[in-house]
Scaffold this motif. Structure first.
Motif, PDB file in Angstrom:
ATOM      1  N   ASP A  30       0.821  -1.212   0.000  1.00 21.95           N
ATOM      2  CA  ASP A  30       0.000   0.000   0.000  1.00 21.95           C
ATOM      3  C   ASP A  30       0.855   1.262   0.000  1.00 21.95           C
ATOM      4  OD1 ASP A  30       0.953  -0.211   2.533  1.00 21.95           O
ATOM      5  OD2 ASP A  30      -0.953   0.074   3.537  1.00 21.95           O
ATOM      6  N   GLY A  31       2.046   1.203  -0.549  1.00 26.37           N
ATOM      7  CA  GLY A  31       2.937   2.357  -0.582  1.00 26.37           C
ATOM      8  C   GLY A  31       2.402   3.488  -1.427  1.00 26.37           C
ATOM      9  N   GLY A  32       1.753   3.155  -2.544  1.00 27.59           N
ATOM     10  CA  GLY A  32       1.187   4.189  -3.400  1.00 27.59           C
ATOM     11  C   GLY A  32       0.046   4.914  -2.729  1.00 27.59           C
ATOM     12  N   TYR A  33      -0.778   4.164  -2.007  1.00 30.62           N
ATOM     13  CA  TYR A  33      -1.894   4.772  -1.292  1.00 30.62           C
ATOM     14  C   TYR A  33      -1.380   5.706  -0.197  1.00 30.62           C
ATOM     15  CZ  TYR A  33      -5.988   5.207   1.679  1.00 30.62           C
ATOM     16  OH  TYR A  33      -7.002   5.704   2.431  1.00 30.62           O
ATOM     17  N   ASN A  34      -0.382   5.260   0.555  1.00 35.27           N
ATOM     18  CA  ASN A  34       0.173   6.093   1.627  1.00 35.27           C
ATOM     19  C   ASN A  34       0.829   7.351   1.071  1.00 35.27           C
ATOM     20  OD1 ASN A  34      -0.662   4.361   3.622  1.00 35.27           O
ATOM     21  ND2 ASN A  34       1.260   3.244   3.681  1.00 35.27           N
ATOM     22  N   ALA A  35       1.534   7.218  -0.042  1.00 37.96           N
ATOM     23  CA  ALA A  35       2.163   8.385  -0.645  1.00 37.96           C
ATOM     24  C   ALA A  35       1.108   9.359  -1.153  1.00 37.96           C
ATOM     25  CB  ALA A  35       3.085   7.961  -1.790  1.00 37.96           C
ATOM     26  N   GLY A  36       0.041   8.840  -1.735  1.00 38.40           N
ATOM     27  CA  GLY A  36      -1.037   9.701  -2.213  1.00 38.40           C
ATOM     28  C   GLY A  36      -1.731  10.438  -1.087  1.00 38.40           C
ATOM     29  N   MET A  37      -1.942   9.742   0.020  1.00 42.79           N
ATOM     30  CA  MET A  37      -2.562  10.396   1.174  1.00 42.79           C
ATOM     31  C   MET A  37      -1.645  11.454   1.772  1.00 42.79           C
ATOM     32  SD  MET A  37      -5.584   9.410   1.452  1.00 42.79           S
ATOM     33  CE  MET A  37      -6.016  10.068   3.040  1.00 42.79           C
ATOM     34  N   ALA A  38      -0.341  11.208   1.749  1.00 42.64           N
ATOM     35  CA  ALA A  38       0.600  12.200   2.266  1.00 42.64           C
ATOM     36  C   ALA A  38       0.606  13.445   1.379  1.00 42.64           C
ATOM     37  CB  ALA A  38       2.002  11.606   2.359  1.00 42.64           C
ATOM     38  N   VAL A  39       0.604  13.262   0.063  1.00 40.00           N
ATOM     39  CA  VAL A  39       0.559  14.409  -0.858  1.00 40.00           C
ATOM     40  C   VAL A  39      -0.736  15.184  -0.648  1.00 40.00           C
ATOM     41  CG1 VAL A  39       0.403  15.067  -3.289  1.00 40.00           C
ATOM     42  CG2 VAL A  39       2.059  13.368  -2.577  1.00 40.00           C
ATOM     43  N   PHE A  40      -1.849  14.477  -0.557  1.00 39.32           N
ATOM     44  CA  PHE A  40      -3.146  15.117  -0.328  1.00 39.32           C
ATOM     45  C   PHE A  40      -3.134  15.907   0.981  1.00 39.32           C
ATOM     46  CE2 PHE A  40      -7.484  14.885   1.401  1.00 39.32           C
ATOM     47  CZ  PHE A  40      -8.171  15.537   0.383  1.00 39.32           C
ATOM     48  N   SER A  41      -2.571  15.316   2.025  1.00 38.31           N
ATOM     49  CA  SER A  41      -2.527  15.987   3.327  1.00 38.31           C
ATOM     50  C   SER A  41      -1.662  17.238   3.297  1.00 38.31           C
ATOM     51  CB  SER A  41      -1.996  15.034   4.396  1.00 38.31           C
ATOM     52  OG  SER A  41      -2.828  13.924   4.514  1.00 38.31           O
ATOM     53  N   TYR A  42      -0.511  17.156   2.638  1.00 39.01           N
ATOM     54  CA  TYR A  42       0.359  18.330   2.537  1.00 39.01           C
ATOM     55  C   TYR A  42      -0.337  19.472   1.805  1.00 39.01           C
ATOM     56  CZ  TYR A  42       4.622  15.956   4.119  1.00 39.01           C
ATOM     57  OH  TYR A  42       5.574  15.314   4.849  1.00 39.01           O
ATOM     58  N   ILE A  43      -0.964  19.154   0.684  1.00 33.66           N
ATOM     59  CA  ILE A  43      -1.577  20.219  -0.124  1.00 33.66           C
ATOM     60  C   ILE A  43      -2.804  20.792   0.571  1.00 33.66           C
ATOM     61  CG2 ILE A  43      -2.732  20.694  -2.313  1.00 33.66           C
ATOM     62  CD1 ILE A  43      -0.783  18.708  -3.606  1.00 33.66           C
ATOM     63  N   ILE A  44      -3.701  19.948   1.049  1.00 38.31           N
ATOM     64  CA  ILE A  44      -4.915  20.444   1.727  1.00 38.31           C
ATOM     65  C   ILE A  44      -4.548  21.142   3.031  1.00 38.31           C
ATOM     66  CG2 ILE A  44      -7.087  19.740   2.806  1.00 38.31           C
ATOM     67  CD1 ILE A  44      -7.052  19.703  -0.273  1.00 38.31           C
ATOM     68  N   GLY A  45      -3.599  20.584   3.770  1.00 35.64           N
ATOM     69  CA  GLY A  45      -3.166  21.234   5.010  1.00 35.64           C
ATOM     70  C   GLY A  45      -2.550  22.594   4.750  1.00 35.64           C
ATOM     71  N   GLY A  46      -1.748  22.690   3.699  1.00 36.77           N
ATOM     72  CA  GLY A  46      -1.156  23.985   3.350  1.00 36.77           C
ATOM     73  C   GLY A  46      -2.195  25.011   2.961  1.00 36.77           C
ATOM     74  N   ILE A  47      -3.184  24.567   2.185  1.00 41.48           N
ATOM     75  CA  ILE A  47      -4.256  25.490   1.782  1.00 41.48           C
ATOM     76  C   ILE A  47      -5.017  25.990   3.004  1.00 41.48           C
ATOM     77  CG2 ILE A  47      -6.479  25.614   0.587  1.00 41.48           C
ATOM     78  CD1 ILE A  47      -5.280  23.740  -1.530  1.00 41.48           C
ATOM     79  N   ILE A  48      -5.359  25.083   3.909  1.00 40.02           N
ATOM     80  CA  ILE A  48      -6.143  25.485   5.097  1.00 40.02           C
ATOM     81  C   ILE A  48      -5.336  26.423   5.989  1.00 40.02           C
ATOM     82  CG2 ILE A  48      -7.138  24.607   7.251  1.00 40.02           C
ATOM     83  CD1 ILE A  48      -8.036  22.137   5.644  1.00 40.02           C
ATOM     84  N   VAL A  49      -4.093  26.066   6.288  1.00 39.73           N
ATOM     85  CA  VAL A  49      -3.286  26.885   7.208  1.00 39.73           C
ATOM     86  C   VAL A  49      -3.022  28.268   6.622  1.00 39.73           C
ATOM     87  CG1 VAL A  49      -0.988  27.090   8.249  1.00 39.73           C
ATOM     88  CG2 VAL A  49      -2.244  24.951   8.412  1.00 39.73           C
ATOM     89  N   TRP A  50      -2.584  28.319   5.366  1.00 38.43           N
ATOM     90  CA  TRP A  50      -2.240  29.621   4.786  1.00 38.43           C
ATOM     91  C   TRP A  50      -3.484  30.444   4.457  1.00 38.43           C
ATOM     92  CZ3 TRP A  50       2.166  31.911   5.360  1.00 38.43           C
ATOM     93  CH2 TRP A  50       3.277  31.146   5.663  1.00 38.43           C
ATOM     94  N   SER A  51      -4.621  29.798   4.223  1.00 38.73           N
ATOM     95  CA  SER A  51      -5.862  30.556   4.048  1.00 38.73           C
ATOM     96  C   SER A  51      -6.292  31.210   5.358  1.00 38.73           C
ATOM     97  CB  SER A  51      -6.983  29.653   3.547  1.00 38.73           C
ATOM     98  OG  SER A  51      -6.723  29.210   2.243  1.00 38.73           O
ATOM     99  N   LEU A  52      -6.118  30.478   6.457  1.00 38.68           N
ATOM    100  CA  LEU A  52      -6.461  31.067   7.756  1.00 38.68           C
ATOM    101  C   LEU A  52      -5.519  32.216   8.110  1.00 38.68           C
ATOM    102  CD1 LEU A  52      -7.341  27.875   9.822  1.00 38.68           C
ATOM    103  CD2 LEU A  52      -8.899  29.665   9.009  1.00 38.68           C
ATOM    104  N   ILE A  53      -4.252  32.076   7.771  1.00 42.38           N
ATOM    105  CA  ILE A  53      -3.316  33.181   7.990  1.00 42.38           C
ATOM    106  C   ILE A  53      -3.724  34.375   7.132  1.00 42.38           C
ATOM    107  CG2 ILE A  53      -0.924  33.942   7.623  1.00 42.38           C
ATOM    108  CD1 ILE A  53      -0.083  31.085   8.450  1.00 42.38           C
ATOM    109  N   GLY A  54      -4.075  34.119   5.872  1.00 42.40           N
ATOM    110  CA  GLY A  54      -4.531  35.191   4.985  1.00 42.40           C
ATOM    111  C   GLY A  54      -5.823  35.823   5.465  1.00 42.40           C
ATOM    112  N   LEU A  55      -6.727  35.010   6.004  1.00 41.59           N
ATOM    113  CA  LEU A  55      -7.980  35.544   6.539  1.00 41.59           C
ATOM    114  C   LEU A  55      -7.720  36.473   7.718  1.00 41.59           C
ATOM    115  CD1 LEU A  55     -11.085  35.286   6.215  1.00 41.59           C
ATOM    116  CD2 LEU A  55     -10.978  33.515   7.959  1.00 41.59           C
ATOM    117  N   GLY A  56      -6.783  36.068   8.581  1.00 40.62           N
ATOM    118  CA  GLY A  56      -6.421  36.933   9.709  1.00 40.62           C
ATOM    119  C   GLY A  56      -5.795  38.236   9.247  1.00 40.62           C
ATOM    120  N   LEU A  57      -4.928  38.164   8.254  1.00 40.70           N
ATOM    121  CA  LEU A  57      -4.320  39.392   7.735  1.00 40.70           C
ATOM    122  C   LEU A  57      -5.357  40.262   7.027  1.00 40.70           C
ATOM    123  CD1 LEU A  57      -0.912  38.044   6.390  1.00 40.70           C
ATOM    124  CD2 LEU A  57      -1.316  39.430   8.431  1.00 40.70           C
TER     125      LEU A  57
END
Length: 112
Positions: A30-57
């Motif tokens: 299941d290495g491909g599945y784990n890698a895909g979930m990690a990529v998804f988590s990095y991208i979605i997590g980055g969008i959420i965190v930096w959007s909240l920072i942008g919302l605060g600014l």
């Protein structure tokens, strides 16, 4: 009378219950599945965190566009992190080491 072939097949079935090939660990299937979930988590997590920072600014500075810039920055940053961790490359797993293909350095195939 017991059939020795039947008992061997039953014993092998109990040892490999995940249905994978012999010698193949569960983590490698299941290495491909784990890698895909990690990529998804990095991208979605980055969008959420930096959007909240942008919302605060945006709230502090009275603007409305920094949240969008933060979302874009988070998506790019998440993809960059996943690329730097080696999750977005098309190479095979490190455990899959195969012999080099093609002719040898001197042009001989070394076939017997």
């Amino acid at each position: 009378m017991r059939n020795p072939k039947k008992s061997d097949a039953a014993g092998n079935g109990r040892r490999r219950s995940n249905g994978s090939a012999p010698g193949e660990s569960e983590a490698s299937t299941d290495g491909g599945y784990n890698a895909g979930m990690a990529v998804f988590s990095y991208i979605i997590g980055g969008i959420i965190v930096w959007s909240l920072i942008g919302l605060g600014l945006d709230y502090v500075w009275g603007t409305r566009w920094i949240v969008l810039a933060g979302a874009l920055l988070g998506a790019v940053g998440g993809f960059y992190l996943s690329h730097m961790h080696g999750l977005t490359s098309s190479r095979t797993n490190a455990g899959d080491r195969h012999a080099a293909s093609g002719p040898s350095q001197d042009g001989n195939t070394n076939a017997k």
